[in-house]
Design a protein around this motif. Structure first.
Motif, PDB file in Angstrom:
ATOM      1  N   GLY A 153      -4.725  -8.408   0.910  1.00  0.00           N
ATOM      2  CA  GLY A 153      -3.752  -9.041   0.022  1.00  0.00           C
ATOM      3  C   GLY A 153      -2.898  -7.983  -0.658  1.00  0.00           C
ATOM      4  O   GLY A 153      -3.168  -6.773  -0.554  1.00  0.00           O
ATOM      5  N   ILE A 154      -1.864  -8.462  -1.358  1.00  0.00           N
ATOM      6  CA  ILE A 154      -0.871  -7.558  -1.945  1.00  0.00           C
ATOM      7  C   ILE A 154      -1.505  -6.627  -2.978  1.00  0.00           C
ATOM      8  O   ILE A 154      -1.320  -5.408  -2.938  1.00  0.00           O
ATOM      9  CB  ILE A 154       0.254  -8.397  -2.600  1.00  0.00           C
TER      10      ILE A 154
ATOM     11  N   PRO B 199      -0.100   1.076   7.699  1.00  0.00           N
ATOM     12  CA  PRO B 199       0.720   0.359   8.689  1.00  0.00           C
ATOM     13  C   PRO B 199       0.582  -1.160   8.661  1.00  0.00           C
ATOM     14  O   PRO B 199       1.248  -1.834   9.441  1.00  0.00           O
ATOM     15  CB  PRO B 199       0.185   0.907  10.022  1.00  0.00           C
ATOM     16  N   GLY B 200      -0.281  -1.710   7.780  1.00  0.00           N
ATOM     17  CA  GLY B 200      -0.442  -3.167   7.721  1.00  0.00           C
ATOM     18  C   GLY B 200      -1.104  -3.700   8.979  1.00  0.00           C
ATOM     19  O   GLY B 200      -1.452  -2.949   9.891  1.00  0.00           O
TER      20      GLY B 200
ATOM     21  N   ASP C   1      -4.212  -3.303   4.388  1.00  0.00           N
ATOM     22  CA  ASP C   1      -4.828  -4.301   5.275  1.00  0.00           C
ATOM     23  C   ASP C   1      -5.066  -3.765   6.691  1.00  0.00           C
ATOM     24  O   ASP C   1      -6.048  -4.120   7.338  1.00  0.00           O
ATOM     25  CB  ASP C   1      -3.910  -5.523   5.415  1.00  0.00           C
TER      26      ASP C   1
ATOM     27  N   LYS D 285       1.819 -14.179  -3.994  1.00  0.00           N
ATOM     28  CA  LYS D 285       0.780 -14.549  -4.960  1.00  0.00           C
ATOM     29  C   LYS D 285       0.070 -13.268  -5.327  1.00  0.00           C
ATOM     30  O   LYS D 285      -0.380 -12.533  -4.453  1.00  0.00           O
ATOM     31  CB  LYS D 285      -0.261 -15.476  -4.320  1.00  0.00           C
TER      32      LYS D 285
ATOM     33  N   THR E  14       5.819 -11.712   1.438  1.00  0.00           N
ATOM     34  CA  THR E  14       6.018 -13.151   1.573  1.00  0.00           C
ATOM     35  C   THR E  14       5.144 -13.910   0.584  1.00  0.00           C
ATOM     36  O   THR E  14       3.977 -13.604   0.452  1.00  0.00           O
ATOM     37  CB  THR E  14       5.621 -13.611   2.992  1.00  0.00           C
ATOM     38  N   ASP E  15       5.695 -14.871  -0.038  1.00  0.00           N
ATOM     39  CA  ASP E  15       5.053 -15.736  -1.022  1.00  0.00           C
ATOM     40  C   ASP E  15       4.722 -15.012  -2.323  1.00  0.00           C
ATOM     41  O   ASP E  15       5.004 -15.511  -3.388  1.00  0.00           O
ATOM     42  CB  ASP E  15       3.791 -16.422  -0.476  1.00  0.00           C
TER      43      ASP E  15
ATOM     44  N   VAL F 209       7.386   5.067  13.581  1.00  0.00           N
ATOM     45  CA  VAL F 209       6.569   6.236  13.913  1.00  0.00           C
ATOM     46  C   VAL F 209       5.953   5.979  15.279  1.00  0.00           C
ATOM     47  O   VAL F 209       5.340   4.932  15.511  1.00  0.00           O
ATOM     48  CB  VAL F 209       5.468   6.473  12.854  1.00  0.00           C
TER      49      VAL F 209
ATOM     50  N   GLU G 185       9.545   3.667   7.493  1.00  0.00           N
ATOM     51  CA  GLU G 185       9.333   2.219   7.655  1.00  0.00           C
ATOM     52  C   GLU G 185      10.154   1.737   8.841  1.00  0.00           C
ATOM     53  O   GLU G 185      11.356   1.967   8.898  1.00  0.00           O
ATOM     54  CB  GLU G 185       9.745   1.491   6.367  1.00  0.00           C
ATOM     55  N   GLU G 186       9.485   1.038   9.751  1.00  0.00           N
ATOM     56  CA  GLU G 186      10.214   0.623  10.959  1.00  0.00           C
ATOM     57  C   GLU G 186      11.180  -0.529  10.707  1.00  0.00           C
ATOM     58  O   GLU G 186      12.157  -0.686  11.426  1.00  0.00           O
ATOM     59  CB  GLU G 186       9.247   0.299  12.101  1.00  0.00           C
ATOM     60  N   LYS G 187      10.919  -1.329   9.661  1.00  0.00           N
ATOM     61  CA  LYS G 187      11.825  -2.458   9.398  1.00  0.00           C
ATOM     62  C   LYS G 187      13.059  -1.971   8.634  1.00  0.00           C
ATOM     63  O   LYS G 187      13.105  -0.840   8.167  1.00  0.00           O
ATOM     64  CB  LYS G 187      11.106  -3.509   8.556  1.00  0.00           C
TER      65      LYS G 187
ATOM     66  N   ALA H 246       0.845  -1.205   0.000  1.00  0.00           N
ATOM     67  CA  ALA H 246       0.000   0.000   0.000  1.00  0.00           C
ATOM     68  C   ALA H 246       0.878   1.251   0.000  1.00  0.00           C
ATOM     69  O   ALA H 246       0.690   2.162  -0.818  1.00  0.00           O
ATOM     70  CB  ALA H 246      -0.934  -0.011   1.206  1.00  0.00           C
TER      71      ALA H 246
ATOM     72  N   ALA I 226       4.607  -6.952   5.021  1.00  0.00           N
ATOM     73  CA  ALA I 226       4.438  -8.236   5.706  1.00  0.00           C
ATOM     74  C   ALA I 226       5.345  -9.298   5.084  1.00  0.00           C
ATOM     75  O   ALA I 226       5.001  -9.901   4.077  1.00  0.00           O
ATOM     76  CB  ALA I 226       2.980  -8.670   5.645  1.00  0.00           C
TER      77      ALA I 226
END
Ligand SMILES: Cc1cc2nc3c(=O)[nH]c(=O)nc-3n(C[C@H](O)[C@H](O)[C@H](O)COP(=O)(O)OP(=O)(O)OC[C@H]3O[C@@H](n4cnc5c(N)ncnc54)[C@H](O)[C@@H]3O)c2cc1C
Length: 458
Positions: A436-437, A190-191, A429, A51, A48-49, A160, A36-38, A18, A44
């Motif tokens: 989803g993505i 923020p997911g 999300d 699809k 991941t994955d 944040v 972004e905190e990561k 997003a 996510a």
């Protein structure tokens, strides 16, 4: 604003799909900072994955977004192009009409009408791509590079912590682990991880929120050949069920052919999830069966309900573990045990799960660990599915809980995802607008367009 505060036109919180697609659409038009905190972008699990569900009827709530299926379809085509441009695998699933028709025909012979007037089993064909956890990272890295090349700034490892507003309409004052920033517009993406933190912040800013439904389910793992015939045609087949005992709606979700069952840590609890690599396959396929739960009186707090279900399931696993059970044990009304988990006499040697009992994964009885109605629905859904794909009800099939999707806080927004707080946009999300993505990416595009419109640039 204190002197020296770094000021931007737009601050985007979160570099998941997003946030990335919002930044991409704003690049070159306004000054944009993504926080972004990561240590990496992608959200996510770095997508991941990966699809990519390319149907407007999957991962999006068109009513909630107030857009038509045609409009969503056109935007999804642009999102797909963006992923391809940055190296996503070009294989497209869900396009072999002849073989899809055979599956639809097969379903038509085993489905029954329900008292609600629809069918107890429906197969929803959709076009899909699969990037794979291993290759999705690369696609995301390339996309981030190109967005940065177009002038967007990224500040990673930057959490944040607080957002305040001196007066209506901004500027927003954003306190982070790396200092203070200010912006005229804010896009909060923020997911699910940041959802509850942001909900408190948004409420303090005056944003209107409401409870939405929550998805509570299980992860099912079967031997690869059991599901192989359908996943060659529809990578992530979407079956919708209406369960016989309760008339509730459930669905299959997030299928990973040749994939792995994974642990997801959330608020100190263990949840189950799944993914697949592009280059290395396992002899198993996993997918979720999700039960959508909405609540009315006396309790509407679906977040708290989900949290309690998650904690209790972990408690039942011995304190902080998933519960895993063989289908053969579940249908026989007995718990699974480590001693018999691979028993040939019980048929369990036919499939070795990718997340077998061990640390954090306890063999047990999901009917003790989960609410009764949900267990009924999950069992009945698997039995309905077994009419179409008989092998899924083999005794060796393995069921893991808890799998819970927390996208239950909804925000009142306009069609460009601007909240009732002027210039505060939400996406993805974590704010209940996607699942989803691709849906999250579409949200990001909508929010960016809303900002550009306000600036007279769209
Ligand atoms: C194991 C797994 C497999 C999945 N597989 C698929 C799949 O195959 N297909 C699919 O469509 N979906 C899949 N999903 C779901 C998909 O990842 C999400 O739907 C999607 O990433 C949501 O995008 P988002 O941008 O809304 O949020 P996210 O991707 O969660 O991104 C939000 C970002 O915000 C950051 N953030 C949160 N709070 C703060 C804060 N306070 N300060 C700074 N940064 C913050 C987070 O670190 C995160 O990076 C999977 C999810 C998991 C966990």
């Amino acid at each position: 604003m204190s002197p020296g505060t770094d000021t931007w036109d737009v601050i985007v919180i979160g570099a998941g799909p997003a946030g990335l697609f919002a930044a991409r659409a704003l690049a070159g038009e306004l000054s944009v900072l993504v926080l972004e905190e990561k240590a990496r972008t992608g959200g996510a699990g770095a997508m991941t994955d990966g699809k990519l569900n390319l149907s407007p009827r999957i991962g999006l709530d068109l009513e909630e977004l107030r857009i038509t299926e045609e409009e969503a379809g056109a935007r999804i085509a642009r999102i797909d192009e963006a992923f391809l441009e940055h190296g996503a695998d070009r294989t497209l699933y869900g396009v072999d009409k002849e073989r899809i028709d055979l599956w639809l025909d097969r379903v038509s012979w085993v489905r029954h009408p329900t008292p609600k007037g629809d069918w107890d089993i429906t197969l929803l064909p959709a076009r899909q791509r699969h990037m794979g956890t291993d290759l999705a990272h690369r696609v995301v890295a390339r996309m981030t590079e190109s967005i940065a090349g177009d002038g967007v700034s990224f500040s990673l490892r930057t959490k944040v912590e607080e957002i305040t507003l001196r007066k209506s309409g901004g500027p927003f004052l954003v306190r982070t682990s790396k200092g203070r920033f200010a912006s005229r517009y804010l896009v909060a993406a923020p997911g699910r991880e940041g959802a509850y933190w942001f909900r408190e912040v948004a409420r303090s800013l005056g944003a209107r929120t409401r409870w939405g439904a929550i998805d509570i389910g299980c992860r099912v793992e079967v031997a690869l050949p059991v599901y192989g015939e359908i996943t060659q045609v529809l990578y992530d087949p979407k079956f919708l069920f209406v369960t016989p005992s309760h008339g509730d709606r459930t669905r299959t979700f997030c299928t990973n052919p040749g994939g792995r069952v994974r642990v997801e840590i959330r608020n100190g609890c263990r949840l189950v999830n799944g993914d697949a690599l592009k280059r290395r396959k396992t002899p198993c396929t996993n997918f979720a069966i999700l039960n959508t739960v909405s609540m009315t009186e006396p309790l509407q707090d679906t977040t708290e309900m989900g949290r309690k279900v998650m904690e209790f399931a972990n408690f039942w696993g011995g304190g902080d573990s998933l519960v895993v059970q063989r289908w053969g044990d579940l249908t026989a009304g007995r718990r699974s045990k480590a001693e018999t988990f691979h028993s040939a006499a019980l048929g369990y040697d036919k499939m070795t799960p990718t997340l077998p009992p061990g640390r954090g994964v306890t063999p047990g009885d999901i009917s003790f660990a989960y609410p009764g109605r949900i267990v009924d629905n999950l069992r009945e859904s698997l039995l309905l599915l077994s009419r179409v794909i008989p092998g899924v009800a083999h005794p060796s099939t393995t069921v893991y809980v808890p799998e819970i999707k927390f996208y239950d806080t909804k925000y009142d927004t306009d069609r460009h995802l601007e909240t009732n707080v002027p210039n505060l946009f939400v996406a993805g999300d974590g704010v209940g607008k996607s699942r989803g993505i691709v849906g999250a990416a579409l949200n990001g595009m909508l929010a960016a367009e809303g900002i550009l419109r306000k600036e007279g640039k769209a």
